[in-house]
Design a protein around this motif. Structure first.
Motif, PDB file in Angstrom:
ATOM      1  N   PRO A 205      -2.962  45.798  44.365  1.00 16.88           N
ATOM      2  CA  PRO A 205      -2.548  44.426  44.025  1.00 16.88           C
ATOM      3  C   PRO A 205      -3.215  43.971  42.729  1.00 16.88           C
ATOM      4  N   PHE A 206      -2.516  43.155  41.965  1.00 12.75           N
ATOM      5  CA  PHE A 206      -3.136  42.554  40.784  1.00 12.75           C
ATOM      6  C   PHE A 206      -3.717  41.199  41.180  1.00 12.75           C
ATOM      7  N   ILE A 207      -4.613  40.666  40.346  1.00  5.94           N
ATOM      8  CA  ILE A 207      -5.267  39.400  40.661  1.00  5.94           C
ATOM      9  C   ILE A 207      -4.312  38.227  40.471  1.00  5.94           C
ATOM     10  N   TYR A 262      -6.920  46.392  51.797  1.00  5.75           N
ATOM     11  CA  TYR A 262      -6.692  46.486  50.355  1.00  5.75           C
ATOM     12  C   TYR A 262      -6.926  47.930  49.930  1.00  5.75           C
ATOM     13  N   VAL A 263      -5.936  48.489  49.233  1.00  2.00           N
ATOM     14  CA  VAL A 263      -5.948  49.906  48.886  1.00  2.00           C
ATOM     15  C   VAL A 263      -5.784  50.084  47.386  1.00  2.00           C
ATOM     16  N   ALA A 264      -6.565  50.987  46.810  1.00  2.00           N
ATOM     17  CA  ALA A 264      -6.351  51.423  45.426  1.00  2.00           C
ATOM     18  C   ALA A 264      -6.100  52.924  45.482  1.00  2.00           C
ATOM     19  N   ALA A 265      -4.903  53.336  45.101  1.00  2.00           N
ATOM     20  CA  ALA A 265      -4.533  54.756  45.146  1.00  2.00           C
ATOM     21  C   ALA A 265      -3.384  54.990  44.183  1.00  2.00           C
ATOM     22  N   ASN A 266      -3.280  56.216  43.652  1.00  2.00           N
ATOM     23  CA  ASN A 266      -2.208  56.558  42.707  1.00  2.00           C
ATOM     24  C   ASN A 266      -2.185  55.601  41.520  1.00  2.00           C
ATOM     25  N   ASN A 271      -8.974  49.517  36.038  1.00  2.00           N
ATOM     26  CA  ASN A 271      -8.836  48.092  36.294  1.00  2.00           C
ATOM     27  C   ASN A 271      -8.091  47.819  37.594  1.00  2.00           C
ATOM     28  N   VAL A 272      -7.175  48.714  37.977  1.00  2.00           N
ATOM     29  CA  VAL A 272      -6.425  48.531  39.222  1.00  2.00           C
ATOM     30  C   VAL A 272      -7.377  48.551  40.414  1.00  2.00           C
ATOM     31  N   ALA A 273      -8.324  49.484  40.411  1.00  2.00           N
ATOM     32  CA  ALA A 273      -9.304  49.551  41.500  1.00  2.00           C
ATOM     33  C   ALA A 273     -10.189  48.311  41.509  1.00  2.00           C
ATOM     34  N   ARG A 274     -10.563  47.820  40.323  1.00  2.00           N
ATOM     35  CA  ARG A 274     -11.392  46.613  40.245  1.00  2.00           C
ATOM     36  C   ARG A 274     -10.649  45.398  40.792  1.00  2.00           C
ATOM     37  N   GLU A 275      -9.337  45.321  40.520  1.00  3.92           N
ATOM     38  CA  GLU A 275      -8.554  44.189  41.026  1.00  3.92           C
ATOM     39  C   GLU A 275      -8.435  44.228  42.545  1.00  3.92           C
ATOM     40  N   ALA A 276      -8.244  45.423  43.105  1.00  2.00           N
ATOM     41  CA  ALA A 276      -8.182  45.551  44.565  1.00  2.00           C
ATOM     42  C   ALA A 276      -9.519  45.140  45.187  1.00  2.00           C
ATOM     43  N   LEU A 277     -10.620  45.542  44.564  1.00  2.00           N
ATOM     44  CA  LEU A 277     -11.948  45.160  45.039  1.00  2.00           C
ATOM     45  C   LEU A 277     -12.134  43.647  44.968  1.00  2.00           C
ATOM     46  N   HIS A 278     -11.667  43.036  43.887  1.00  2.00           N
ATOM     47  CA  HIS A 278     -11.790  41.586  43.717  1.00  2.00           C
ATOM     48  C   HIS A 278     -11.063  40.840  44.843  1.00  2.00           C
ATOM     49  N   LEU A 279      -9.846  41.264  45.167  1.00  2.00           N
ATOM     50  CA  LEU A 279      -9.084  40.582  46.214  1.00  2.00           C
ATOM     51  C   LEU A 279      -9.706  40.825  47.589  1.00  2.00           C
ATOM     52  N   TYR A 280     -10.227  42.032  47.783  1.00  2.00           N
ATOM     53  CA  TYR A 280     -10.910  42.324  49.051  1.00  2.00           C
ATOM     54  C   TYR A 280     -12.092  41.374  49.241  1.00  2.00           C
TER      55      TYR A 280
END
Length: 339
Positions: A205-207, A262-266, A271-280
């Protein structure tokens, strides 16, 4: 003291710059976010023909296999469609065992750059784990009708209409929803608005859509376009029905009360992983989890995703569902005897 000539020259420069912006802005657009490439069977057929031509002309054969539907990999499925507006139908695949009680029902929403064809492995993996699965394409995407792709309230309402049909025609219950990137934005809105969603899985997910929109424009036109993003966003609002800055997932996640994964994959950028972490971290729900699958970085959905990856998602969904009341075959006897 500023001379009259300096003031005049400055005024001319400002006037020229303003005129340039007025002239150039109508030609600046982000059509890829509004009218995405239709990735359907025709598109894949063209890609297969290009690949075969490349190999015949001496290119390296990577052994790539083109698969068009779940039936080609042994999955029982059927095509389905739901009418969301006069003359507009969303197309989907529905797969899974219709005889035994499923673990849960899973609705999957692809990213704007994908179609249901990208989810063949996901379908197989979740069906093998006992799920009923529906992969749906939004308006303007893949094989679905509609000319404009949008991830706002209209898309979320379309998914709720789909759930109406899935409950009646397919027996969907204990519903989890999983979306990738732009699909995650829709999945989050559906989870907030539709009480029938029991579990949310937000992949990459994006922020905020406003930032996502600006990044897209900058990547397409270059960094010089950033001062014009406000104009481009206003133009897009007239087409997609909402202002991009109004869709803030970091704010939305505060109000989601259902179990959230919340998942970051593929993904292709860190930055995609950082955005997933932020929402988590922003999520306030009592049950939540974060999965970052770095083994699948720089690959399309379904490629390099391990058995453990699907096990972890499946386990979270299954453990997050509300307890189901089991009906006893002795209930009528108990009622009759008063025991």
């Amino acid at each position: 003291m500023i001379s009259k000539h300096t003031v005049f020259r400055t005024s001319i420069v400002v006037l020229v710059c303003t005129a340039s912006i007025v002239f150039v802005s109508p030609f600046l657009n982000v059509n890829g976010l509004i009218y995405p490439t239709r990735i359907d069977s025709t598109y894949f057929s063209q890609q297969e023909n290009l690949y075969e031509k490349y190999v015949l002309e001496g290119g390296i054969d990577s052994g790539r296999i083109f698969i068009y539907n779940p039936g080609e990999i042994g999955i029982r499925y059927h095509e389905a469609q739901v009418q969301v507006e006069e003359g507009i139908f969303l197309k989907s695949w529905i797969a899974g065992d219709t005889i035994q009680d499923p673990t849960a029902s899973l609705i999957m929403i692809p990213d704007i750059s994908e179609s249901r064809i990208h989810y063949l492995k996901d379908i197989k993996e979740f069906v093998d784990r006992g799920y009923r699965v529906c992969v749906v394409e939004l308006r303007g995407q893949g094989s679905s009708d509609g000319s404009v792709y949008s991830i706002g309230h209209e898309a979320a309402n379309d998914i709720s209409l789909l759930i109406d049909q899935l409950e009646i025609d397919e027996g969907f219950r204990d519903i989890a929803i999983m979306g990738n990137r732009t699909g995650a934005a829709v999945a989050m809105q559906v989870t907030l608005d539709d009480p029938r969603i029991e579990v949310l899985v937000a992949k990459n997910p994006f922020i905020s859509f406003g930032s996502y929109f600006s990044d897209y424009a900058q990547n397409y036109w270059g960094p010089w376009v950033l001062p014009l993003c406000r104009i481009i966003k206003r133009d897009a609002e007239r087409t997609i029905g909402f202002h991009p800055d109004s869709l803030d997932l970091s704010l939305l996640t505060h109000f989601i009360e259902k179990p959230s994964l919340y998942v970051a994959a593929n993904f292709y950028t860190e930055n995609v992983a950082r955005e997933a972490l932020h929402l988590y971290r922003a999520s306030e729900v009592s049950k939540k989890k974060l999965i970052i699958d770095r083994s699948s970085v720089f690959t399309e959905n379904g490629f390099s995703n391990s058995k453990q990856y699907y096990d972890r998602i499946s386990a979270f969904i299954a453990s997050s569902l509300p307890p189901t009341e089991k009906r006893s075959r002795f209930r009528k006897l108990v009622l009759r005897t008063g025991r």
